[in-house]
Design a protein around this motif. Structure first.
Motif, short mmCIF file in Angstrom:
data_model
loop_
_atom_site.label_atom_id
_atom_site.label_comp_id
_atom_site.label_asym_id
_atom_site.label_seq_id
_atom_site.Cartn_x
_atom_site.Cartn_y
_atom_site.Cartn_z
N GLY A 126 1.01 -0.94 -0.04
CA GLY A 126 0.08 -0.14 -0.10
C GLY A 126 0.90 1.56 0.00
N ILE A 127 0.34 2.46 0.46
CA ILE A 127 0.79 4.18 0.72
C ILE A 127 2.33 3.36 1.33
N VAL A 128 2.85 3.77 0.98
CA VAL A 128 4.40 3.80 1.74
C VAL A 128 5.26 5.25 1.90
N GLY A 129 4.49 6.63 0.89
CA GLY A 129 5.24 7.88 1.37
C GLY A 129 4.33 8.55 0.33
N THR A 130 4.47 9.44 0.63
CA THR A 130 3.93 11.13 -0.08
C THR A 130 4.21 12.67 -0.22
N VAL A 131 3.15 13.33 -0.45
CA VAL A 131 4.39 14.51 -1.31
C VAL A 131 2.80 14.99 -1.92
N ASN A 171 0.26 37.11 -6.87
CA ASN A 171 1.11 37.72 -7.53
C ASN A 171 2.32 36.64 -7.35
N GLN A 172 1.99 35.43 -7.12
CA GLN A 172 2.63 34.10 -7.25
C GLN A 172 2.18 32.86 -7.65
N PRO A 173 1.78 33.19 -8.81
CA PRO A 173 1.10 32.11 -10.15
C PRO A 173 2.79 31.44 -10.82
N HIS A 174 3.99 32.14 -11.10
CA HIS A 174 4.52 31.45 -10.91
C HIS A 174 5.33 30.21 -10.56
N ARG A 175 5.03 29.78 -8.87
CA ARG A 175 5.41 29.13 -7.86
C ARG A 175 4.40 28.35 -7.51
N ALA A 176 4.74 27.51 -6.40
CA ALA A 176 4.30 26.21 -5.89
C ALA A 176 5.24 25.81 -4.49
N GLU A 177 4.34 25.16 -3.54
CA GLU A 177 5.18 25.18 -2.39
C GLU A 177 5.66 23.30 -2.41
N VAL A 178 6.12 22.99 -2.20
CA VAL A 178 6.22 21.34 -1.74
C VAL A 178 5.71 21.04 -0.31
N ALA A 179 5.14 20.47 -0.11
CA ALA A 179 4.62 20.14 1.79
C ALA A 179 4.75 18.20 1.51
N LYS A 180 4.52 18.06 3.04
CA LYS A 180 4.25 16.50 3.81
C LYS A 180 5.45 15.68 2.93
N MET A 181 6.52 16.15 2.27
CA MET A 181 7.13 15.02 1.73
C MET A 181 7.49 13.79 3.17
N LEU A 182 7.17 13.03 3.22
CA LEU A 182 7.19 12.08 3.83
C LEU A 182 7.08 10.17 3.22
N VAL A 183 7.88 9.77 4.44
CA VAL A 183 8.45 8.46 3.71
C VAL A 183 8.46 7.82 5.33
#
Length: 180
Positions: free
Chosen positions: A79-84, A93-105
């Motif tokens: 099953g699921i063992v990791g996520t991001v 004013n920030q349409p060019h970017r995204a944030e990476v969150a909750k990178m978990l293994v």
């Protein structure tokens, strides 16, 4: 959408979830609880119940359905063992970017390249959505090494930014990655 899969060998695969059902929430909760019990500073304190962790993932699922975020999972035969997550809903004013969150293994699946696979998939999805900049923060020395190895640029450290699950303070380190 499946980004990486090998059904012949049952090798881990990365896919994007378009919603979070109860089974997903339970499996994601297991990953989150394992990481928090292992000392990861990922917004939760000990003890973290599976019910509270599942409720968090159901809220994440609501954001996925609204299109505010993308949720990637790493799965193996169990099953699921990791996520991001890739957070897309940012100020206008920030349409060019995204944030990476909750990178978990999950600890049972570490050192198999899943973190790198998840991060590379998040970068690919960012590019596909026209993002040219990703940012993240971490309090994990192991994660810092992974991000540096993948070409992320370390910006700096904020001391005593958050608490570890047991209540002690920890620093956080910010990174960015240009996707051009």
């Amino acid at each position: 959408m499946t980004l990486t899969t090998d059904p012949e060998t049952l090798a881990p695969r990365i896919r994007v979830l378009s919603s979070v059902d109860d089974a997903h929430a339970r499996q994601l909760a297991d990953v989150l609880v394992d990481c928090v019990e292992g000392g990861a500073s990922v917004s939760f304190m000990l003890p973290l119940t599976r019910e509270r962790a599942s409720a968090f993932w159901r809220r994440v699922g609501e954001g996925v359905e609204r299109g505010d975020r993308l949720l990637l999972v790493a799965e193996d035969a169990q099953g699921i063992v990791g996520t991001v997550q890739l957070l897309l809903e940012l100020p206008e004013n920030q349409p060019h970017r995204a944030e990476v969150a909750k990178m978990l293994v999950h600890r049972r699946a570490r050192r198999q390249g899943l973190g790198a696979m998840l991060m590379q998939a998040a970068e690919q999805l960012g590019r596909e959505r026209g993002k040219t900049l990703l940012v993240l923060d971490t309090s994990s020395v192991e994660a810092e090494r992974l991000y540096a190895r993948l070409g992320w640029m370390r910006v700096g450290v904020i001391p005593d930014f958050a608490l570890l699950p047991d209540g002690g303070p920890c620093d956080t380190t910010y990174f960015y990655r240009a996707l051009v």
